[in-house]
Design an enzyme around this catalytic site. Structure first.
Site, mmCIF file in Angstrom:
data_model
loop_
_atom_site.group_PDB
_atom_site.id
_atom_site.type_symbol
_atom_site.label_atom_id
_atom_site.label_comp_id
_atom_site.label_asym_id
_atom_site.label_seq_id
_atom_site.Cartn_x
_atom_site.Cartn_y
_atom_site.Cartn_z
ATOM 1 C CB CYS A 1 -0.748 -0.214 1.100
ATOM 2 S SG CYS A 1 -2.048 1.250 1.091
ATOM 3 C CB CYS B 1 -1.601 3.826 7.981
ATOM 4 S SG CYS B 1 -2.665 4.409 6.916
ATOM 5 C CB CYS C 1 -0.846 -0.512 8.458
ATOM 6 S SG CYS C 1 -1.775 -1.520 7.071
ATOM 7 C CB CYS D 1 -15.725 -7.013 6.515
ATOM 8 S SG CYS D 1 -16.755 -6.717 7.789
ATOM 9 C CB CYS E 1 -18.796 -4.504 5.398
ATOM 10 S SG CYS E 1 -17.804 -3.141 5.613
ATOM 11 C CB CYS F 1 -18.639 0.208 9.107
ATOM 12 S SG CYS F 1 -17.418 -0.512 10.200
ATOM 13 N NE ARG G 1 -17.895 -5.290 13.441
ATOM 14 C CZ ARG G 1 -18.274 -4.409 12.493
ATOM 15 N NH1 ARG G 1 -17.342 -3.512 12.050
ATOM 16 N NH2 ARG G 1 -19.643 -4.335 12.159
HETATM 17 N N1 SAM Z 1 -6.710 0.557 3.022
HETATM 18 C C1 SAM Z 1 -7.951 0.963 3.736
HETATM 19 C C2 SAM Z 1 -8.073 2.101 4.505
HETATM 20 O O1 SAM Z 1 -7.000 2.309 5.223
HETATM 21 O O2 SAM Z 1 -8.854 2.843 4.580
HETATM 22 C C3 SAM Z 1 -8.612 -0.450 4.338
HETATM 23 C C4 SAM Z 1 -7.745 -1.341 4.970
HETATM 24 S S1 SAM Z 1 -7.156 -0.906 6.635
HETATM 25 C C5 SAM Z 1 -6.168 -2.382 7.073
HETATM 26 C C6 SAM Z 1 -8.733 -0.921 7.736
HETATM 27 C C7 SAM Z 1 -8.440 -0.502 9.042
HETATM 28 O O3 SAM Z 1 -7.926 -1.432 9.790
HETATM 29 C C8 SAM Z 1 -7.513 0.759 9.386
HETATM 30 O O4 SAM Z 1 -8.127 2.047 9.118
HETATM 31 C C9 SAM Z 1 -7.517 0.563 10.856
HETATM 32 O O5 SAM Z 1 -8.337 1.134 11.774
HETATM 33 C C10 SAM Z 1 -7.300 -0.806 10.944
HETATM 34 N N2 SAM Z 1 -5.983 -1.575 11.248
HETATM 35 C C11 SAM Z 1 -5.111 -1.534 10.323
HETATM 36 N N3 SAM Z 1 -3.837 -2.153 10.940
HETATM 37 C C12 SAM Z 1 -4.389 -2.079 12.231
HETATM 38 C C13 SAM Z 1 -3.591 -2.792 13.502
HETATM 39 N N4 SAM Z 1 -2.142 -3.203 13.324
HETATM 40 N N5 SAM Z 1 -4.092 -2.867 14.390
HETATM 41 C C14 SAM Z 1 -5.533 -2.261 14.805
HETATM 42 N N6 SAM Z 1 -6.178 -1.864 13.643
HETATM 43 C C15 SAM Z 1 -5.662 -1.978 12.452
HETATM 44 FE FE1 SF4 Z 2 -2.791 1.420 3.444
HETATM 45 FE FE2 SF4 Z 2 -2.674 0.038 5.809
HETATM 46 FE FE3 SF4 Z 2 -3.090 2.481 5.486
HETATM 47 FE FE4 SF4 Z 2 -5.117 0.973 4.910
HETATM 48 S S1 SF4 Z 2 -4.213 1.411 6.704
HETATM 49 S S2 SF4 Z 2 -4.276 2.813 3.624
HETATM 50 S S3 SF4 Z 2 -3.868 -0.637 4.018
HETATM 51 S S4 SF4 Z 2 -1.413 1.378 4.933
#
Ligand code: SAM
Ligand code: SF4
Ligand code: DTB
Length: 322
Positions: free
Chosen positions: A53, A57, A60, A97, A129, A189, A261
């Site tokens: 990606c 973030c 992530c 989802c 979802c 959501c 949730r």
């Molecule tokens: N890329 C898209 C986005 O960020 O909108 C969708 C996938 S992203 C992995 C979905 C959500 O998962 C993130 O917004 C975050 O809130 C949650 N998430 C991701 N990594 C996480 C982690 N290591 N621990 C807890 N929540 C996490």
């Molecule tokens: Fe990409 Fe992870 Fe951020 Fe979603 S949460 S936009 S998958 S880096």
């Protein structure tokens, strides 16, 4: 039950910081009035497009900027996704989802395939979802036409703390996508993550922002950070169970009709802590051995968790009583 959209952060803090059992009692009372307090929604997750990606973030595992064990993959085939959905349904999930590690979808083959996945999941009688990153009004409309039940797009933390966690997009970008989802008539959501180095004030600010949206999100996932090796957040201290209970209880009081949730991070909570979260208003969990890239309690343990508390599983499309 009154629904307010003008919460001040100080008011939210006054709720959040009450003695723990007063807070749980107040939240449990709201929960019983609006939801009965006996049903839990089971949602299964699948990462349909993993890793690589472009976003940064900090929490992530899937960001191309972090050196984690997750490798970039292509979008899964529609048939494989629908086979996974069928398995989830057979195991008792009512919502499926699908998550993609995109900044946002591009028009074309991949987005068309996602629309097919949505149609397929809905055709199986499950709620569908997706979480695909930022979407515009037209993409939201196409998802709605395909029958999408809900779109997940988290605000993650407070506006004030957001820039410390993510730099490749803004809080207002997130809010704009949420507006497109809402205007297309798709359920929203939207929630956050505890454990990103935020203060209690930040947590209350996030909850106030969610409650002050023009309409409360239909679901609010409360995640505890899963600290993944190789991410900037790898060394964060684990979130305590009482912090989870407080956030969930406060969300329940602010947004009485929302499905709250208890999301990522359940592996670190024992059954009693999860039951306290459920007493305080959590009525949905991620169900299935895997979240997106990390593990989740196994299904047998979760069915025992639900049975052990005398709870039942929510039916597909079952909503809070008006
Ligand atoms: N890329 C898209 C986005 O960020 O909108 C969708 C996938 S992203 C992995 C979905 C959500 O998962 C993130 O917004 C975050 O809130 C949650 N998430 C991701 N990594 C996480 C982690 N290591 N621990 C807890 N929540 C996490
Ligand atoms: Fe990409 Fe992870 Fe951020 Fe979603 S949460 S936009 S998958 S880096
Ligand atoms: C949400 O709030 N939590 C889910 C879902 N929405 C997409 C994701 C949790 C991801 C946990 C880390 C992982 O498995 O990669």
């Amino acid at each position: 039950m009154d629904e307010r959209h003008d919460w001040r952060v100080e008011e939210v803090r006054a709720i959040h910081d009450q003695p723990l059992l007063d807070l749980v009692y107040q939240a449990a009372t709201v929960h019983r009035e609006t939801h009965g307090g006996h049903a839990v929604q089971l949602c299964s997750l699948l990462s349909i497009k993993t890793g690589g990606c472009p976003e940064d973030c900090g929490y992530c595992s899937q960001s191309a900027r972090h050196d984690t064990s997750v490798r970039a993959e292509r979008l899964m085939e529609v048939d494989d996704v629908l086979a996974a959905a069928q398995k989830a349904k057979d195991a008792g999930a009512t919502r499926f989802c699908m998550g993609a590690a995109w900044r946002g979808p591009k028009q074309g083959r991949n987005f068309d395939a996602v629309l097919d996945m949505v149609r397929g999941v809905r055709g199986m009688g499950m709620e569908a979802c997706v979480t695909l990153g930022m979407i515009d009004a037209d993409q939201a409309r196409q998802l709605a036409e395909a029958g999408l039940t809900a779109y997940n797009h988290n605000l993650d933390t407070s506006r004030e703390h957001y820039g410390n966690v993510v730099k490749t997009r803004t809080y207002d970008d997130r809010l704009r996508t949420l507006q497109h989802v809402r205007e297309a008539g798709i359920e929203v959501c939207c929630g956050g993550i505890l454990g990103l180095g935020e203060s209690v004030e930040d947590r209350c600010s996030l909850l106030a922002t969610l409650a002050n949206l023009p309409q409360h999100p239909e679901s609010v996932p409360i995640n505890a950070l899963v600290a993944v090796d190789g991410t900037p957040m790898e060394g964060q201290a684990p979130v305590s169970s009482t912090d989870m209970v407080r956030a969930i209880a406060t969300a329940r009081i602010l947004m009485p009709r929302t499905r709250v949730r208890l999301s990522a991070g359940r592996e670190r909570l024992n059954a009693e802590a999860q039951w306290l979260c459920m007493l305080a208003g959590a009525n949905s969990i991620f169900y299935g051995d895997k979240l997106l890239t990390t593990s989740n309690p196994d299904t047998a343990a979760d069915l025992a968790l639900i049975d052990g508390a005398g709870l039942r599983r929510l039916d597909p499309f079952e909503r809070a009583a008006p």
